[in-house]
Design an enzyme around this catalytic site. Structure first.
Site, PDB file in Angstrom:
ATOM      1  N   CYS A   1      -4.452   6.317  63.537  1.00 33.56           N
ATOM      2  CA  CYS A   1      -3.224   6.982  63.970  1.00 33.56           C
ATOM      3  C   CYS A   1      -2.452   6.102  64.963  1.00 33.56           C
ATOM      4  O   CYS A   1      -1.233   6.027  64.913  1.00 33.56           O
ATOM      5  CB  CYS A   1      -3.507   8.291  64.701  1.00 33.56           C
ATOM      6  SG  CYS A   1      -4.790   9.275  63.984  1.00 33.56           S
ATOM      7  N   ASP A   2      -3.171   5.476  65.888  1.00 28.38           N
ATOM      8  CA  ASP A   2      -2.498   4.880  67.046  1.00 28.38           C
ATOM      9  C   ASP A   2      -2.574   3.362  67.120  1.00 28.38           C
ATOM     10  O   ASP A   2      -1.873   2.754  67.930  1.00 28.38           O
ATOM     11  CB  ASP A   2      -3.101   5.473  68.336  1.00 28.38           C
ATOM     12  CG  ASP A   2      -2.903   6.982  68.391  1.00 28.38           C
ATOM     13  OD1 ASP A   2      -1.870   7.449  67.890  1.00 28.38           O
ATOM     14  OD2 ASP A   2      -3.783   7.681  68.911  1.00 28.38           O
TER      15      ASP A   2
ATOM     16  N   CYS B   1      -8.371   7.763  67.654  1.00 30.67           N
ATOM     17  CA  CYS B   1      -8.021   7.549  66.248  1.00 30.67           C
ATOM     18  C   CYS B   1      -7.288   6.228  66.076  1.00 30.67           C
ATOM     19  O   CYS B   1      -6.075   6.138  66.296  1.00 30.67           O
ATOM     20  CB  CYS B   1      -7.177   8.706  65.739  1.00 30.67           C
ATOM     21  SG  CYS B   1      -6.670   8.471  64.033  1.00 30.67           S
TER      22      CYS B   1
END
Ligand code: NDP
Length: 313
Positions: free
Chosen positions: A140-141, A137
């Protein structure tokens, strides 16, 4: 157990399909209870800008859109609960579902809207470094690797979208594509290929992710020339598609060879009476938020008709 404890409609999963089913089922007085699952909001929680959902002319952030879906479902009266269904028993006319806590739930109708989850390459180094530079992701990261060179594998719309996202954080994104062409839509490909901060490696496969405790690079092989190249990167993103979250239902519900729930053409009905499926768990073709929402609506209408046919009012 008394019939009053049998829910009229139980919805499993909370993406666009689940929330839309909840909105329609609430308005039809089915008093739906939704169990949100492990990722409330589903895959859109991992997306940035959604530009193709009608009604948002300026675009909308995925998580913001899911929050609005949730609020709308709650305002209509849906009972939204946190909890994960891990097992079911669909033998009798009353369907039994089990939460991870072991609690048993009973329902006349069940709408499965559990979506799909990211696929992995299956390399030992990918598993070992997962969370230490390996991620599925970018949204997200990606932030954790700001200013660092990164790699991404995949050639679909997701890989393109994530490569573009990462190019805003990273000086160079190395995109590993296993064929000599991409599967992504023309517009996404064009954006990637025009971006000077994305370098595409065609006909290339990942051999190994390098690094002991943290990602330090990726070793790729060109499957035409057999040339092996090490690319130094600090983050490795996997964007190679998804698999349907249908495991808890597999003993009762028919699935295809890839694990997608089979529905009866033109409906959301499964092979079990009173059990319906909506969204990505049953759709490997379209997989869009708007099509998931549409099938969530269909599932609620199918559930309403089924309840009426069996005389549950
Ligand atoms: P897709 O299944 O479309 O693409 C997966 C990609 O990963 C393919 O290019 C595939 O390669 C590659 N791949 C699969 N396995 C491997 C492997 N082991 N090693 C290397 N590469 C691999 O998945 P997406 O998640 O990209 O998209 C899913 C759906 O969602 C699509 O319908 C897409 O259009 C849609 N979508 C739409 C968006 C939008 O409209 N904004 C954004 C994101 C997704 P190959 O081509 O060789 O098979």
């Amino acid at each position: 157990m008394s019939d009053s404890k049998v829910h009229k409609c139980l919805i499993v999963g909370s993406g666009p399909a689940g929330y839309t089913a909840a909105i329609y089922a609430s308005r039809a007085n089915l008093f739906p209870v939704m169990y949100q699952g492990i990722e409330p909001g589903g895959q859109l929680m991992l997306t940035t800008e959604v530009e193709n959902y009608p009604g948002y002319p300026k675009g909308v952030q995925g998580p913001e859109m899911m929050e609005e879906f949730r609020q709308q479902a709650e305002r209509m009266g849906a009972d939204i609960k946190f909890g994960l269904i891990t097992k079911v028993n669909f033998e009798g006319p009353i369907h039994k579902l089990y939460l991870d806590s072991g609690e048993e739930l009973l329902a006349h109708t069940v709408i499965i809207a559990t979506g799909a989850a990211a696929k992995w390459l299956g390399l030992p180094s990918e598993q070992r470094l997962n969370g230490s530079g390996v991620s599925a992701c970018a949204v997200c990261d990606g932030f954790f690797y700001k200013g660092q060179e990164l790699a991404i594998v995949g050639a679909g719309d997701t890989a393109c979208e994530e490569a573009l996202y990462l190019s805003n954080l990273s000086p160079m994104v190395h995109m590993i594509v296993r064929r000599d062409k991409m599967r992504a839509s023309a517009v996404m490909q064009e954006r990637v290929l025009k971006n000077p901060k994305i370098k595409v490696y065609w006909n290339s496969e990942t051999m190994e992710i390098l690094g002991d405790k943290l990602v330090e690079g990726v070793r790729i092989i060109n499957n035409v020339t057999n040339e092996v190249t090490d690319i130094p990167v600090k983050g490795f993103f996997v964007a190679i598609g998804h698999q349907p979250n249908a495991l808890p239902f597999k003993d009762y519900i028919d699935t295809d060879e890839q694990g997608y729930i089979k529905t009866i053409c033109g409906s959301t009905r499964t092979n079990v009476a009173g059990v319906f499926a909506a969204g990505d768990v049953q759709d490997k073709t379209y997989r869009q938020a708007v099509t998931a929402a549409g099938s969530g609506c269909m599932a609620a209408l199918d559930a309403e008709r089924y309840l009426s046919a069996i005389g549950v009012h």
